[in-house]
Design a protein around this motif. Structure first.
Motif, mmCIF file in Angstrom:
data_model
loop_
_atom_site.group_PDB
_atom_site.id
_atom_site.type_symbol
_atom_site.label_atom_id
_atom_site.label_comp_id
_atom_site.label_asym_id
_atom_site.label_seq_id
_atom_site.Cartn_x
_atom_site.Cartn_y
_atom_site.Cartn_z
ATOM 1 N N ALA A 152 0.771 -1.288 -0.485
ATOM 2 C CA ALA A 152 -0.060 -0.153 -0.182
ATOM 3 C C ALA A 152 1.061 0.810 -0.186
ATOM 4 O O ALA A 152 0.429 2.460 -0.156
ATOM 5 N N SER A 153 1.879 0.792 0.549
ATOM 6 C CA SER A 153 3.265 2.980 0.531
ATOM 7 C C SER A 153 3.350 2.850 -1.095
ATOM 8 O O SER A 153 3.687 2.193 -2.559
ATOM 9 N N GLU A 154 2.962 3.888 -0.919
ATOM 10 C CA GLU A 154 2.968 5.270 -2.187
ATOM 11 C C GLU A 154 4.223 5.007 -3.202
ATOM 12 O O GLU A 154 4.775 4.215 -3.938
ATOM 13 N N GLN A 155 5.690 5.114 -2.027
ATOM 14 C CA GLN A 155 7.068 4.632 -2.161
ATOM 15 C C GLN A 155 6.861 3.851 -3.294
ATOM 16 O O GLN A 155 7.823 3.844 -4.049
ATOM 17 N N PHE A 156 6.574 2.225 -2.227
ATOM 18 C CA PHE A 156 7.169 1.956 -2.698
ATOM 19 C C PHE A 156 6.375 0.917 -4.444
ATOM 20 O O PHE A 156 7.033 0.547 -4.972
ATOM 21 N N THR A 157 5.101 1.710 -4.357
ATOM 22 C CA THR A 157 4.802 1.055 -5.512
ATOM 23 C C THR A 157 5.458 2.082 -6.648
ATOM 24 O O THR A 157 5.602 1.489 -7.839
ATOM 25 N N GLY A 158 5.299 3.177 -6.170
ATOM 26 C CA GLY A 158 6.020 4.437 -7.587
ATOM 27 C C GLY A 158 7.533 3.678 -8.191
ATOM 28 O O GLY A 158 7.424 3.444 -9.420
ATOM 29 N N LEU A 159 8.099 3.040 -6.377
ATOM 30 C CA LEU A 159 9.613 2.071 -7.717
ATOM 31 C C LEU A 159 9.467 1.526 -8.596
ATOM 32 O O LEU A 159 10.304 0.943 -8.919
ATOM 33 N N ARG A 160 7.930 0.677 -7.817
ATOM 34 C CA ARG A 160 7.896 -0.494 -8.398
ATOM 35 C C ARG A 160 7.609 -0.771 -9.868
ATOM 36 O O ARG A 160 8.392 -1.132 -11.079
ATOM 37 N N ASP A 161 6.654 0.650 -10.399
ATOM 38 C CA ASP A 161 6.390 0.682 -11.375
ATOM 39 C C ASP A 161 7.716 1.757 -12.320
ATOM 40 O O ASP A 161 8.102 1.379 -13.080
ATOM 41 N N GLU A 162 8.258 2.316 -11.403
ATOM 42 C CA GLU A 162 9.990 2.530 -12.269
ATOM 43 C C GLU A 162 11.099 1.517 -12.568
ATOM 44 O O GLU A 162 11.449 2.276 -13.316
ATOM 45 N N LEU A 163 10.711 0.836 -11.650
ATOM 46 C CA LEU A 163 11.536 -0.732 -12.269
ATOM 47 C C LEU A 163 10.899 -1.171 -13.314
ATOM 48 O O LEU A 163 11.541 -1.469 -14.145
ATOM 49 N N ALA A 164 9.630 -0.722 -13.527
ATOM 50 C CA ALA A 164 9.450 -1.745 -14.381
ATOM 51 C C ALA A 164 9.269 -0.882 -15.457
ATOM 52 O O ALA A 164 10.337 -1.929 -17.002
ATOM 53 N N GLY A 165 9.542 0.453 -15.700
ATOM 54 C CA GLY A 165 10.290 1.086 -16.759
ATOM 55 C C GLY A 165 11.455 0.956 -17.386
ATOM 56 O O GLY A 165 11.909 0.632 -18.691
ATOM 57 N N ALA A 166 11.793 0.524 -16.767
ATOM 58 C CA ALA A 166 13.334 0.655 -16.562
ATOM 59 C C ALA A 166 13.459 -1.012 -17.275
ATOM 60 O O ALA A 166 14.547 -0.955 -18.301
ATOM 61 N N GLU A 167 13.103 -1.368 -16.582
ATOM 62 C CA GLU A 167 13.045 -3.059 -17.279
ATOM 63 C C GLU A 167 12.291 -3.123 -19.202
ATOM 64 O O GLU A 167 13.280 -4.327 -19.726
ATOM 65 N N ASN A 168 11.803 -2.461 -19.303
ATOM 66 C CA ASN A 168 10.874 -2.363 -20.078
ATOM 67 C C ASN A 168 12.496 -1.634 -21.884
ATOM 68 O O ASN A 168 12.840 -1.745 -22.185
ATOM 69 N N ARG A 169 12.604 -0.395 -21.095
ATOM 70 C CA ARG A 169 13.885 0.261 -21.381
ATOM 71 C C ARG A 169 15.258 -0.760 -22.005
ATOM 72 O O ARG A 169 15.711 -0.729 -22.274
ATOM 73 N N ILE A 170 15.051 -2.002 -21.071
ATOM 74 C CA ILE A 170 16.505 -2.728 -20.878
ATOM 75 C C ILE A 170 16.070 -3.491 -21.981
ATOM 76 O O ILE A 170 16.783 -4.068 -22.989
ATOM 77 N N ALA A 171 15.447 -3.531 -22.132
ATOM 78 C CA ALA A 171 14.460 -4.672 -23.140
ATOM 79 C C ALA A 171 14.755 -4.206 -24.175
ATOM 80 O O ALA A 171 15.204 -5.188 -25.678
ATOM 81 N N VAL A 172 14.509 -3.127 -24.411
ATOM 82 C CA VAL A 172 14.632 -2.470 -25.836
ATOM 83 C C VAL A 172 15.862 -2.728 -26.168
ATOM 84 O O VAL A 172 16.297 -2.753 -27.298
ATOM 85 N N ALA A 173 16.824 -1.777 -24.891
ATOM 86 C CA ALA A 173 18.080 -1.230 -25.361
ATOM 87 C C ALA A 173 18.625 -2.704 -26.257
ATOM 88 O O ALA A 173 19.316 -3.122 -27.061
#
Length: 199
Positions: free
Chosen positions: A118-139
């Motif tokens: 439920a932590s907004e900080q965790f949810t935000g970091l998790r979403d940023e991590l998902a975006g980072a994983e997608n960028r790594i996959a594209v790269a």
């Protein structure tokens, strides 16, 4: 005197013809090599971007699950291995797979802590991590496409001859462990679905 001019003229003509054949192909291989290097640099940049998120993510999870020491140690080890893997694509890919696996375990552990979910900080970091994983996959995909083009040109005639003369060695693909690659996406969707379903 004329007897010497004819062989010299033929020799010069042969050299010019060889140069006309070799120079464009050599320059093409140089350009392809640089393209691969640039794409590899993009992977490293995206891995670094993800790496910068990890301390905040670990710190947030530790606040709720401080006794999960093994996973925190695994992430720290994977992060330092990833930092020391530059220069060798195969080693970088292995270190990336290890990091992805450790992060997947961390996200799986987080499911046991509803307050963390439920932590907004965790949810935000998790979403940023998902975006980072997608960028790594594209790269990674861009890099492998560049490697495929480079390797094709170094293995087909006459590029293989020029590549052999000038030491253009075959490049390694950035191989990702498919299970490690898929898990973060599943974890993110599952976490969000579980959180929604739990409310």
């Amino acid at each position: 005197m004329k007897k010497f001019l004819i062989p010299i003229g033929v020799l010069i003509a042969v050299i010019v013809i060889i140069a006309i054949m070799i120079v464009p192909r050599y320059n093409s291989l140089v350009n392809l090599d640089e393209e691969v290097n640039q794409k590899e640099s993009q992977i490293e940049t995206q891995l670094q971007r993800r790496g910068d998120l990890i301390p905040n993510l670990v710190s947030t999870v530790q606040g709720y699950a401080s006794h999960e020491e093994e996973i925190f140690t695994d992430i720290a080890d994977a992060r330092s291995r990833l930092a020391g893997a530059s220069g060798d694509v195969e080693e970088l890919a292995e270190a990336n797979n290890e990091m992805t696996s450790a992060l997947s375990r961390l996200l799986a552990i987080s499911e046991n802590y509803p307050d963390l979910q439920a932590s907004e900080q965790f949810t935000g970091l998790r979403d940023e991590l998902a975006g980072a994983e997608n960028r790594i996959a594209v790269a990674r995909q861009d890099y492998n496409t560049a490697v495929q083009e480079y390797n094709r040109n170094t293995r087909t005639f006459p590029g293989n001859i020029i590549a052999g003369i000038f030491n253009f060695d075959e490049k390694a693909y950035f191989e990702a462990d498919e299970s490690a690659q898929d898990v973060p996406d599943v974890e993110f969707n599952t976490n969000q679905d579980d959180t929604d379903g739990g409310e």
